[in-house]
Write an enzyme that holds these catalytic residues in place. Sequence first.
Site, PDB file in Angstrom:
ATOM      1  N   ASP A 129      -9.712 -16.692 -15.795  1.00 11.36           N
ATOM      2  CA  ASP A 129     -10.486 -17.146 -14.649  1.00 11.36           C
ATOM      3  C   ASP A 129     -11.611 -18.090 -15.093  1.00 11.36           C
ATOM      4  OD1 ASP A 129     -11.043 -16.713 -11.735  1.00 11.36           O
ATOM      5  OD2 ASP A 129     -12.972 -16.047 -12.536  1.00 11.36           O
TER       6      ASP A 129
ATOM      7  N   ASP B 137      -5.216 -10.839 -15.320  1.00  9.46           N
ATOM      8  CA  ASP B 137      -6.309 -11.762 -15.048  1.00  9.46           C
ATOM      9  C   ASP B 137      -7.474 -11.408 -15.973  1.00  9.46           C
ATOM     10  OD1 ASP B 137      -7.680 -13.793 -13.516  1.00  9.46           O
ATOM     11  OD2 ASP B 137      -6.422 -13.205 -11.833  1.00  9.46           O
TER      12      ASP B 137
ATOM     13  N   ASP C 150      -1.886  -1.309  -3.764  1.00  5.61           N
ATOM     14  CA  ASP C 150      -2.210  -0.555  -4.977  1.00  5.61           C
ATOM     15  C   ASP C 150      -1.091  -0.676  -6.009  1.00  5.61           C
ATOM     16  OD1 ASP C 150      -0.226   1.278  -3.981  1.00  5.61           O
ATOM     17  OD2 ASP C 150      -1.779   2.271  -2.799  1.00  5.61           O
TER      18      ASP C 150
ATOM     19  N   GLU D  91      -7.632 -21.191 -16.000  1.00  5.69           N
ATOM     20  CA  GLU D  91      -8.088 -21.833 -14.763  1.00  5.69           C
ATOM     21  C   GLU D  91      -9.254 -22.726 -15.173  1.00  5.69           C
ATOM     22  OE1 GLU D  91      -9.698 -20.699 -10.304  1.00  5.69           O
ATOM     23  OE2 GLU D  91     -10.440 -19.587 -12.027  1.00  5.69           O
TER      24      GLU D  91
ATOM     25  N   HIS E  27      -4.022 -17.261  -4.828  1.00  7.89           N
ATOM     26  CA  HIS E  27      -4.933 -16.441  -4.020  1.00  7.89           C
ATOM     27  C   HIS E  27      -6.166 -17.209  -3.551  1.00  7.89           C
ATOM     28  CE1 HIS E  27      -6.637 -16.465  -8.002  1.00  7.89           C
ATOM     29  NE2 HIS E  27      -7.776 -15.988  -7.522  1.00  7.89           N
ATOM     30  N   ASP E  28      -6.422 -18.394  -4.120  1.00  7.47           N
ATOM     31  CA  ASP E  28      -7.575 -19.206  -3.737  1.00  7.47           C
ATOM     32  C   ASP E  28      -7.198 -20.412  -2.872  1.00  7.47           C
ATOM     33  OD1 ASP E  28      -9.551 -17.721  -5.005  1.00  7.47           O
ATOM     34  OD2 ASP E  28      -9.371 -18.814  -6.894  1.00  7.47           O
TER      35      ASP E  28
ATOM     36  N   ASP F 286      -4.068   3.872   2.813  1.00  8.59           N
ATOM     37  CA  ASP F 286      -5.498   3.592   3.006  1.00  8.59           C
ATOM     38  C   ASP F 286      -5.755   2.143   3.428  1.00  8.59           C
ATOM     39  OD1 ASP F 286      -5.041   2.211   0.658  1.00  8.59           O
ATOM     40  OD2 ASP F 286      -6.621   3.204  -0.497  1.00  8.59           O
TER      41      ASP F 286
ATOM     42  N   ASP G  45       0.856  -1.196   0.000  1.00  2.00           N
ATOM     43  CA  ASP G  45       0.000   0.000   0.000  1.00  2.00           C
ATOM     44  C   ASP G  45       0.888   1.240   0.000  1.00  2.00           C
ATOM     45  OD1 ASP G  45      -1.854   2.002   0.478  1.00  2.00           O
ATOM     46  OD2 ASP G  45      -2.028   1.535   2.623  1.00  2.00           O
TER      47      ASP G  45
END
Length: 551
Positions: A196, A95, A26, A253, A326-327, A22, A18
């Site tokens: 995806d 992605d 990013d 995927e 990430h999954d 915030d 970041d």
Amino acid sequence: MWWKNSVVYQIYPRSFADSNGDGIGDLNGITAHLDYLQKLGVDVVWLSPVYQSPNDDNGYDISDYQNIMQEFGTMEEFDRMLAEMHKRGIRLVMDLVVNHTSDEHAWFIESKKSKENPYRDFYIWREGKDGKEPNNWGACFGGSTWEYDRETDMYYLHCFSKKQPDLNWENKAVRNNIYEMMCWWCEKGIDGFRMDVISMISKEQSYPNGEIHGGSSYADFGPFVCNGPRVHEYLQEMNREVLSKYNLLTVGETAGVTIEEAKKYANLDGTELGMVFQFEHVDLTVGEFGKWTDERFCLKDLREVLNKWQTELEGKAWNSLYWSNHDQPRAVSRFGNDGPMYRKLSAKMLATCLHMMKGTPYIYQGEEIGMTNAYFEKIEEYRDIESIHAFEDAMERNIMAEEDMISALKVISRDNARTPMQWNRSRHAGFTTGTPWIGINQNYLQINAEDALQDADSIFYYYQKLIALRKQYNIVVDGIFYGLLEDDDKIYAYERILGNQKLVVGCNFTDKKVDCTLFDNAEEGEELISNYKHHKKGILKPYEARVILFS
């Protein structure tokens, strides 16, 4: 096919770095850490979605494919990040989420207005049956796959959240719009797409009822959606219209993929995709309650799956190699040992096992420093829509005790991979100066990138060496895979053969020393890498990995 020699690093932007305080990662945060990735030696970054999105499913619900989510930055900042990557010899894979959009996408807003709207058939609308949903399919995040719309008295299909309506790929206008958008990104200079749930874009058009198993209220849509009737036709069209016109890495995927389907998706003729992600090795513990269990894998099962994909795709399609993303939960927690005594050793062992196989390796952010599962204690600490819905469903239907479900979440929840990257020992692990969007793993004082860079024996430098070996030795890329010790329940071993060269890999998956004669003649070869400095003939030490090249 440059991507055969490449190593890919996945960035989950919300949790990487970041730059503005915030609490949300990013684009500028990514740009600021590109020297770190260059030092690691990776060739490619796969960036999870940064498009405009209401964030129902952390960016996998896209409301505008050609704009950047405000929390992540601006298109100018994206362009600068891309240019800085290219300056460092790093390519960018985006992605691509085109099975569904957000319900806030302009196409869906129009589609909902009336049955006559030109965008109506961009999505999948059906009449109800006897006052109920069109069929009995259950959505991935709970409930029915059908959402009722009072305005037009019809239901729309959503295989995931109700805020993620599925696109109607039967409609040529949908496909043309998607191809146009993809070309727009390619012209910007990106280097590929991770697609995806791409195996789900073609549905069985009769939308039949499915079988209901295990006390569920709904049926599995998989047999009618995964690897559907026209999926290869669509991907071949996409290849003709977009992919073949650019020099891209493409990986699909592919939920529900089989070896035979994979040979079509990732065929060596290049008429569809470069490679696919299969899920058999990360689904080994799926059982009565689906993925929600704290059971541990069995090495024999893991070997059987990985060896099958290695041997059966040989000469027919290209493999992707991964432990986590990430999954999925953290690799060292799931497949290794994340306790203080063996975390480093087992993380290096897992890296060795994967990176010496045939295929393109993927490193998930933090894997290169041995980040572990978060082990959150309370449901309030979770942010993942899948985990929260699964917990609520289990409590509502009383199918698991609360402590058992929390125990399963600690092991398998997607949020384990989504805790912020641990950069240093400062507050919030150097991820943000603000309040992080999800809790920081409290072991950041012991596990962080800054410390890893100052330790010559760190997991980071071990990954760096593995990546360098792929560039140095053709056998790592091109050697044919043969499984060894296939009945052993402690050691995973294999060899790679190229011409008169042989690479022997042995990995002890346990915290005990085990008998092993694989390396008794190691002095006749060249030791390329090992996670121990000293070896003992006839045994592998706890979590020991060795790679010997014989010429």
